[in-house]
Design an enzyme around this catalytic site. Structure first.
Site, PDB file in Angstrom:
ATOM      1  N   LYS A  58     -17.219  33.338   1.646  1.00  0.00           N
ATOM      2  CA  LYS A  58     -18.278  32.968   0.699  1.00  0.00           C
ATOM      3  C   LYS A  58     -19.297  34.100   0.515  1.00  0.00           C
ATOM      4  CE  LYS A  58     -19.604  29.276   3.039  1.00  0.00           C
ATOM      5  NZ  LYS A  58     -18.643  29.224   4.155  1.00  0.00           N
ATOM      6  N   ARG A  82     -24.521  21.739   2.767  1.00  0.00           N
ATOM      7  CA  ARG A  82     -23.532  21.591   3.836  1.00  0.00           C
ATOM      8  C   ARG A  82     -23.403  20.151   4.309  1.00  0.00           C
ATOM      9  NH1 ARG A  82     -23.767  27.228   5.793  1.00  0.00           N
ATOM     10  NH2 ARG A  82     -22.103  27.636   7.290  1.00  0.00           N
ATOM     11  N   ARG A 131     -14.681  39.343  12.546  1.00  0.00           N
ATOM     12  CA  ARG A 131     -16.091  39.502  12.167  1.00  0.00           C
ATOM     13  C   ARG A 131     -16.972  39.532  13.406  1.00  0.00           C
ATOM     14  NH1 ARG A 131     -18.459  35.435   7.712  1.00  0.00           N
ATOM     15  NH2 ARG A 131     -19.122  34.128   9.432  1.00  0.00           N
ATOM     16  N   ARG A 186     -22.642  38.978  15.025  1.00  0.00           N
ATOM     17  CA  ARG A 186     -23.166  37.619  14.805  1.00  0.00           C
ATOM     18  C   ARG A 186     -22.847  36.766  16.010  1.00  0.00           C
ATOM     19  NH1 ARG A 186     -22.371  34.739   9.035  1.00  0.00           N
ATOM     20  NH2 ARG A 186     -22.360  32.942  10.420  1.00  0.00           N
ATOM     21  N   ARG A 198     -17.601  25.091  14.630  1.00  0.00           N
ATOM     22  CA  ARG A 198     -18.115  25.239  13.259  1.00  0.00           C
ATOM     23  C   ARG A 198     -17.095  24.735  12.244  1.00  0.00           C
ATOM     24  NH1 ARG A 198     -19.091  31.186  13.262  1.00  0.00           N
ATOM     25  NH2 ARG A 198     -19.649  30.985  11.078  1.00  0.00           N
TER      26      ARG A 198
HETATM   27  P1  AMP Z   1     -23.496  30.888   7.381  1.00  0.00           P
HETATM   28  O1  AMP Z   1     -24.055  32.270   7.355  1.00  0.00           O
HETATM   29  O2  AMP Z   1     -23.545  30.207   6.042  1.00  0.00           O
HETATM   30  O3  AMP Z   1     -22.125  30.817   8.024  1.00  0.00           O
HETATM   31  O4  AMP Z   1     -24.462  30.024   8.326  1.00  0.00           O
HETATM   32  C1  AMP Z   1     -24.611  30.309   9.702  1.00  0.00           C
HETATM   33  C2  AMP Z   1     -25.193  29.106  10.428  1.00  0.00           C
HETATM   34  O5  AMP Z   1     -26.498  28.806   9.888  1.00  0.00           O
HETATM   35  C3  AMP Z   1     -24.397  27.816  10.268  1.00  0.00           C
HETATM   36  O6  AMP Z   1     -23.326  27.712  11.209  1.00  0.00           O
HETATM   37  C4  AMP Z   1     -25.480  26.767  10.545  1.00  0.00           C
HETATM   38  O7  AMP Z   1     -25.789  26.680  11.918  1.00  0.00           O
HETATM   39  C5  AMP Z   1     -26.687  27.393   9.844  1.00  0.00           C
HETATM   40  N1  AMP Z   1     -26.763  26.973   8.423  1.00  0.00           N
HETATM   41  C6  AMP Z   1     -26.592  27.773   7.326  1.00  0.00           C
HETATM   42  N2  AMP Z   1     -26.712  27.056   6.197  1.00  0.00           N
HETATM   43  C7  AMP Z   1     -26.945  25.765   6.586  1.00  0.00           C
HETATM   44  C8  AMP Z   1     -27.136  24.547   5.880  1.00  0.00           C
HETATM   45  N3  AMP Z   1     -27.092  24.486   4.544  1.00  0.00           N
HETATM   46  N4  AMP Z   1     -27.352  23.423   6.622  1.00  0.00           N
HETATM   47  C9  AMP Z   1     -27.388  23.459   7.963  1.00  0.00           C
HETATM   48  N5  AMP Z   1     -27.215  24.568   8.690  1.00  0.00           N
HETATM   49  C10 AMP Z   1     -26.992  25.720   8.011  1.00  0.00           C
END
Ligand code: AMP
Length: 192
Positions: free
Chosen positions: A14, A89, A128, A134, A146
């Site tokens: 994404k 989400r 990654r 990360r 996740r």
């Molecule tokens: P991402 O970079 O989108 O993979 O997000 C990394 C982490 O941030 C996720 O695994 C969640 O812990 C948190 N996170 C990001 N976006 C959301 C969201 N819309 N709702 C809840 N947690 C989020």
């Protein structure tokens, strides 16, 4: 203003694809993951609270991310569209987003879901984790959690936008440019 959700499990690509799309379309990219990591880097109270959820591979509470999106949308004008990456989400987040947009006489115009097999996701996230630093990509149990959280809490959002006629599945495997072209074709022929 067009509103497009780039959707898919962790590791679907994404972030990478959103960056290419905004370059191509002149849209704005909103990633709740990036916004949260910026809060963590600044060591704000919100960031410190969010880090506990992120490191465990759990979702940050809905109110926190909905508040961040509300603030971003209020600042927003003069862009042709927005690509949402990693938001919504959960169904409550999707409902909150729909309500925010309805109050502007706008709506989600498309949810593009990147489809990638489970083994490929694990492979991508592990690679990654080795290169990005990360914290949530370095431990296999956290990665698996996740993906499980995605299946249980996030995936049902597809049905919500499918019912509204706004779901577009896209094959998320192949090389980065091929995937980007598939997304751009859907956006240009079906959405804008
Ligand atoms: P991402 O970079 O989108 O993979 O997000 C990394 C982490 O941030 C996720 O695994 C969640 O812990 C948190 N996170 C990001 N976006 C959301 C969201 N819309 N709702 C809840 N947690 C989020």
């Amino acid at each position: 203003m067009k509103h497009i959700i780039l959707f898919g499990p962790p590791g679907a690509g994404k972030g990478t694809q959103a960056a290419l799309l905004v370059d191509h379309l002149g849209f704005l990219h909103i990633s709740t993951g990036d916004l949260l990591r910026a809060e963590i880097a600044k060591r704000t109270e919100l960031g410190i609270r969010a880090a506990e959820f992120i490191d465990a591979g759990e979702l940050v509470p809905d109110e926190t991310v909905i508040g961040m999106i509300r603030n971003r949308l209020q600042e927003m004008c003069m862009v042709p569209g927005i690509i949402y990456d990693g938001f919504p989400r959960t169904l409550p987040q999707a409902n909150a987003l729909d309500a925010m947009l309805a109050s502007r006489q706008e709506q989600i115009d498309g949810l593009l879901s990147l489809e990638v097999p489970h083994e490929e996701l694990i492979k991508r996230l592990t690679i990654r984790g080795e290169t990005s630093g990360r914290s949530d990509d370095t431990d296999l149990a956290t990665i698996e959690n996740r993906i499980e959280v995605y299946e249980k809490k996030t995936k049902p959002i597809i049905d919500h936008y499918e019912a509204l006629g706004h779901h577009y599945p896209v094959v998320g495997t192949g090389n980065i440019d091929e995937i980007s072209e598939r997304l751009i074709t859907v956006i240009k022929t079906r959405i804008i």
